[in-house]
Design a protein around this motif. Structure first.
Motif, PDB file in Angstrom:
ATOM      1  N   LYS A   1      41.227  10.412  -0.919  1.00  0.00           N
ATOM      2  CA  LYS A   1      41.090  10.463  -2.358  1.00  0.00           C
ATOM      3  C   LYS A   1      39.980  11.152  -2.932  1.00  0.00           C
ATOM      4  CE  LYS A   1      44.097   6.473  -1.967  1.00  0.00           C
ATOM      5  NZ  LYS A   1      44.155   4.868  -2.530  1.00  0.00           N
ATOM      6  N   ARG A   2      40.105  11.045  -4.217  1.00  0.00           N
ATOM      7  CA  ARG A   2      39.077  11.681  -4.953  1.00  0.00           C
ATOM      8  C   ARG A   2      37.948  10.703  -5.361  1.00  0.00           C
ATOM      9  NH1 ARG A   2      42.448  12.231 -10.641  1.00  0.00           N
ATOM     10  NH2 ARG A   2      44.194  11.995  -9.092  1.00  0.00           N
ATOM     11  N   PRO A   3      36.746  11.216  -5.532  1.00  0.00           N
ATOM     12  CA  PRO A   3      35.473  10.356  -5.712  1.00  0.00           C
ATOM     13  C   PRO A   3      35.900   9.489  -6.936  1.00  0.00           C
ATOM     14  CG  PRO A   3      34.756  12.526  -5.428  1.00  0.00           C
ATOM     15  CD  PRO A   3      36.240  12.643  -5.448  1.00  0.00           C
ATOM     16  N   GLN A   4      35.450   8.309  -7.112  1.00  0.00           N
ATOM     17  CA  GLN A   4      35.672   7.308  -8.288  1.00  0.00           C
ATOM     18  C   GLN A   4      34.480   6.579  -8.523  1.00  0.00           C
ATOM     19  OE1 GLN A   4      39.554   5.515  -7.722  1.00  0.00           O
ATOM     20  NE2 GLN A   4      39.916   6.651  -9.644  1.00  0.00           N
ATOM     21  N   LEU A   5      33.959   6.690  -9.687  1.00  0.00           N
ATOM     22  CA  LEU A   5      32.602   6.016 -10.241  1.00  0.00           C
ATOM     23  C   LEU A   5      32.891   4.671  -9.884  1.00  0.00           C
ATOM     24  CD1 LEU A   5      29.906   6.568 -11.735  1.00  0.00           C
ATOM     25  CD2 LEU A   5      31.041   5.498 -13.743  1.00  0.00           C
ATOM     26  N   ILE A   6      32.053   3.759  -9.165  1.00  0.00           N
ATOM     27  CA  ILE A   6      32.013   2.513  -8.967  1.00  0.00           C
ATOM     28  C   ILE A   6      31.057   1.695  -9.706  1.00  0.00           C
ATOM     29  CG2 ILE A   6      33.164   2.615  -6.622  1.00  0.00           C
ATOM     30  CD1 ILE A   6      30.116   2.125  -5.416  1.00  0.00           C
ATOM     31  N   ILE A   7      29.782   2.108  -9.833  1.00  0.00           N
ATOM     32  CA  ILE A   7      28.730   1.750 -10.641  1.00  0.00           C
ATOM     33  C   ILE A   7      27.788   2.702 -11.165  1.00  0.00           C
ATOM     34  CG2 ILE A   7      27.288   1.059  -8.900  1.00  0.00           C
ATOM     35  CD1 ILE A   7      26.947  -1.852 -10.225  1.00  0.00           C
ATOM     36  N   ASP A   8      26.829   2.382 -12.185  1.00  0.00           N
ATOM     37  CA  ASP A   8      25.868   3.354 -12.623  1.00  0.00           C
ATOM     38  C   ASP A   8      24.766   2.552 -13.342  1.00  0.00           C
ATOM     39  OD1 ASP A   8      27.694   4.762 -15.683  1.00  0.00           O
ATOM     40  OD2 ASP A   8      26.838   2.835 -15.047  1.00  0.00           O
TER      41      ASP A   8
ATOM     42  N   VAL B   1      33.485   6.856   1.946  1.00  0.00           N
ATOM     43  CA  VAL B   1      32.231   7.452   1.809  1.00  0.00           C
ATOM     44  C   VAL B   1      31.764   7.255   0.266  1.00  0.00           C
ATOM     45  CG1 VAL B   1      31.119   9.665   1.751  1.00  0.00           C
ATOM     46  CG2 VAL B   1      32.944   9.233   3.392  1.00  0.00           C
ATOM     47  N   TYR B   2      30.264   6.861   0.383  1.00  0.00           N
ATOM     48  CA  TYR B   2      29.365   6.686  -1.078  1.00  0.00           C
ATOM     49  C   TYR B   2      28.626   7.672  -1.126  1.00  0.00           C
ATOM     50  CZ  TYR B   2      31.719   2.000  -0.677  1.00  0.00           C
ATOM     51  OH  TYR B   2      32.702   0.913  -0.428  1.00  0.00           O
ATOM     52  N   PHE B   3      28.629   7.992  -2.468  1.00  0.00           N
ATOM     53  CA  PHE B   3      27.884   9.078  -2.912  1.00  0.00           C
ATOM     54  C   PHE B   3      26.707   8.751  -3.943  1.00  0.00           C
ATOM     55  CE2 PHE B   3      29.361  12.810  -0.614  1.00  0.00           C
ATOM     56  CZ  PHE B   3      30.640  12.506  -0.472  1.00  0.00           C
ATOM     57  N   CYS B   4      25.686   8.946  -3.968  1.00  0.00           N
ATOM     58  CA  CYS B   4      24.737   8.596  -5.013  1.00  0.00           C
ATOM     59  C   CYS B   4      24.482  10.099  -5.654  1.00  0.00           C
ATOM     60  CB  CYS B   4      23.323   8.065  -4.756  1.00  0.00           C
ATOM     61  SG  CYS B   4      22.413   9.180  -3.765  1.00  0.00           S
ATOM     62  N   ALA B   5      24.020   9.769  -6.981  1.00  0.00           N
ATOM     63  CA  ALA B   5      23.751  11.206  -7.790  1.00  0.00           C
ATOM     64  C   ALA B   5      22.760  10.794  -8.918  1.00  0.00           C
ATOM     65  CB  ALA B   5      25.285  11.558  -8.446  1.00  0.00           C
ATOM     66  N   ALA B   6      22.029  11.921  -9.175  1.00  0.00           N
ATOM     67  CA  ALA B   6      20.976  11.601 -10.174  1.00  0.00           C
ATOM     68  C   ALA B   6      21.177  12.557 -11.343  1.00  0.00           C
ATOM     69  CB  ALA B   6      19.510  11.664  -9.481  1.00  0.00           C
ATOM     70  N   SER B   7      20.785  12.292 -12.552  1.00  0.00           N
ATOM     71  CA  SER B   7      21.053  13.224 -13.535  1.00  0.00           C
ATOM     72  C   SER B   7      20.114  12.931 -14.795  1.00  0.00           C
ATOM     73  CB  SER B   7      22.372  13.164 -14.240  1.00  0.00           C
ATOM     74  OG  SER B   7      22.575  14.078 -15.260  1.00  0.00           O
ATOM     75  N   ARG B   8      19.687  14.056 -15.498  1.00  0.00           N
ATOM     76  CA  ARG B   8      19.123  13.918 -16.815  1.00  0.00           C
ATOM     77  C   ARG B   8      20.060  13.513 -17.815  1.00  0.00           C
ATOM     78  NH1 ARG B   8      14.380  18.729 -17.688  1.00  0.00           N
ATOM     79  NH2 ARG B   8      13.439  18.654 -15.513  1.00  0.00           N
TER      80      ARG B   8
ATOM     81  N   GLU C   1      18.179  -3.268 -12.795  1.00  0.00           N
ATOM     82  CA  GLU C   1      19.153  -3.959 -11.843  1.00  0.00           C
ATOM     83  C   GLU C   1      20.381  -3.787 -12.732  1.00  0.00           C
ATOM     84  OE1 GLU C   1      18.154  -7.328  -9.835  1.00  0.00           O
ATOM     85  OE2 GLU C   1      20.096  -7.223  -8.653  1.00  0.00           O
ATOM     86  N   LYS C   2      21.442  -3.746 -12.153  1.00  0.00           N
ATOM     87  CA  LYS C   2      22.759  -3.766 -12.684  1.00  0.00           C
ATOM     88  C   LYS C   2      23.903  -4.578 -11.443  1.00  0.00           C
ATOM     89  CE  LYS C   2      26.240  -1.275 -15.263  1.00  0.00           C
ATOM     90  NZ  LYS C   2      26.394  -0.098 -15.698  1.00  0.00           N
ATOM     91  N   LYS C   3      24.435  -5.316 -11.701  1.00  0.00           N
ATOM     92  CA  LYS C   3      25.528  -6.058 -10.952  1.00  0.00           C
ATOM     93  C   LYS C   3      27.066  -6.044 -11.412  1.00  0.00           C
ATOM     94  CE  LYS C   3      22.630  -9.292  -8.537  1.00  0.00           C
ATOM     95  NZ  LYS C   3      22.127 -10.669  -8.585  1.00  0.00           N
ATOM     96  N   ASP C   4      27.813  -5.737 -10.575  1.00  0.00           N
ATOM     97  CA  ASP C   4      29.129  -5.977 -10.952  1.00  0.00           C
ATOM     98  C   ASP C   4      30.123  -6.407  -9.746  1.00  0.00           C
ATOM     99  OD1 ASP C   4      31.815  -3.481 -11.972  1.00  0.00           O
ATOM    100  OD2 ASP C   4      31.847  -5.706 -11.792  1.00  0.00           O
TER     101      ASP C   4
END
Lengths: 110, 112
Positions: free
Chosen positions: B42-49, B87-94, B56-59
């Motif tokens: 399947k496609r990657p899907q955002l789960i939390i940001d 598979v979980y991917f983290c990412a960082a962005s400006r 800290e952020k919770k869901d």
């Protein structure tokens, strides 16, 4: 809203051929990014288009190119295919920070 | 440019256990840190940001923590279930016109 769509979903080509993949972003999204995904390599960024202009580019050879049309739909082209180009190609559209991915095109090069 | 390191590459847990995935980033100007989940086929899907103005952020069962000083952020999944396997991917962005840089991914396996 309809999600990001990609065509075709699966493609088999032979070495030396070229291929064109298509991506239709979510309505209203002007940014379209392309990624190559292979096992163990994660998501490798190819390029991003915004308002028909390439705004960002990753570290891929010139055989990989793309374009974006006025309706924000985007295509990517790979010329002179190599075996190592076999991968899942994902496009993602975004309005601000969050990227919405399409289902991908699975390209197999024989 | 930005460089994101993600560990571990594989994580195997028993159902009900907690799982933690850690990422470090190099660009101190990065201010947006999304996490994506990609199930098999399947496609990657955002789960939390999380953004850099929050620690800290919770869901529900997932939470993300951010340490700007140390330039690392983590994904915490509590009471894991077999459907968390992915598979979980983290990412960082400006943010803005900057494209997120992704980590290499963590394959989480939850054993029933």
């Amino acid at each position: 809203k309809a999600g990001v769509t990609q065509t075709p979903r699966y493609l088999i080509k032979t070495r030396g051929q070229q291929v064109t993949l298509s991506c239709s972003p979510i309505s209203g999204h002007r940014s379209v990014s392309w990624y190559q995904q292979t096992p163990g390599q994660g998501l490798q960024f190819l390029f991003e288009y915004f308002s028909e202009t390439q705004r960002n580019k990753g570290n891929f050879p010139g055989r990989f190119s793309g374009r974006q049309f006025s309706n924000s739909r985007s295509e990517m082209n790979v010329s002179t295919l190599e075996l190592g180009d076999s991968a899942l190609y994902l496009c993602a559209s975004s309005f601000s920070n969050e990227q919405f991915f399409g289902p991908g095109t699975r390209l197999t090069v024989l | 440019g930005e460089n994101v390191e993600q560990h571990p590459s594989t994580l195997s847990v028993q159902e009900g256990d907690s799982a933690v995935i850690k990422c470090t980033y190099s660009d101190s100007a990065s201010n947006y840190f999304p996490w994506y989940k990609q199930e098999l086929g399947k496609r990657p899907q955002l789960i939390i940001d999380i953004r850099s103005n929050v620690g800290e952020k919770k869901d529900q069962r997932i939470a993300v923590t951010l340490n700007k000083t140390a330039k690392h952020f983590s994904l915490h999944i509590t009471e894991t279930q077999p459907e968390d396997s992915a598979v979980y991917f983290c990412a960082a962005s400006r943010g803005g016109s900057y494209i997120p840089t992704f980590g290499r991914g963590t394959s989480l396996i939850v054993h029933p």
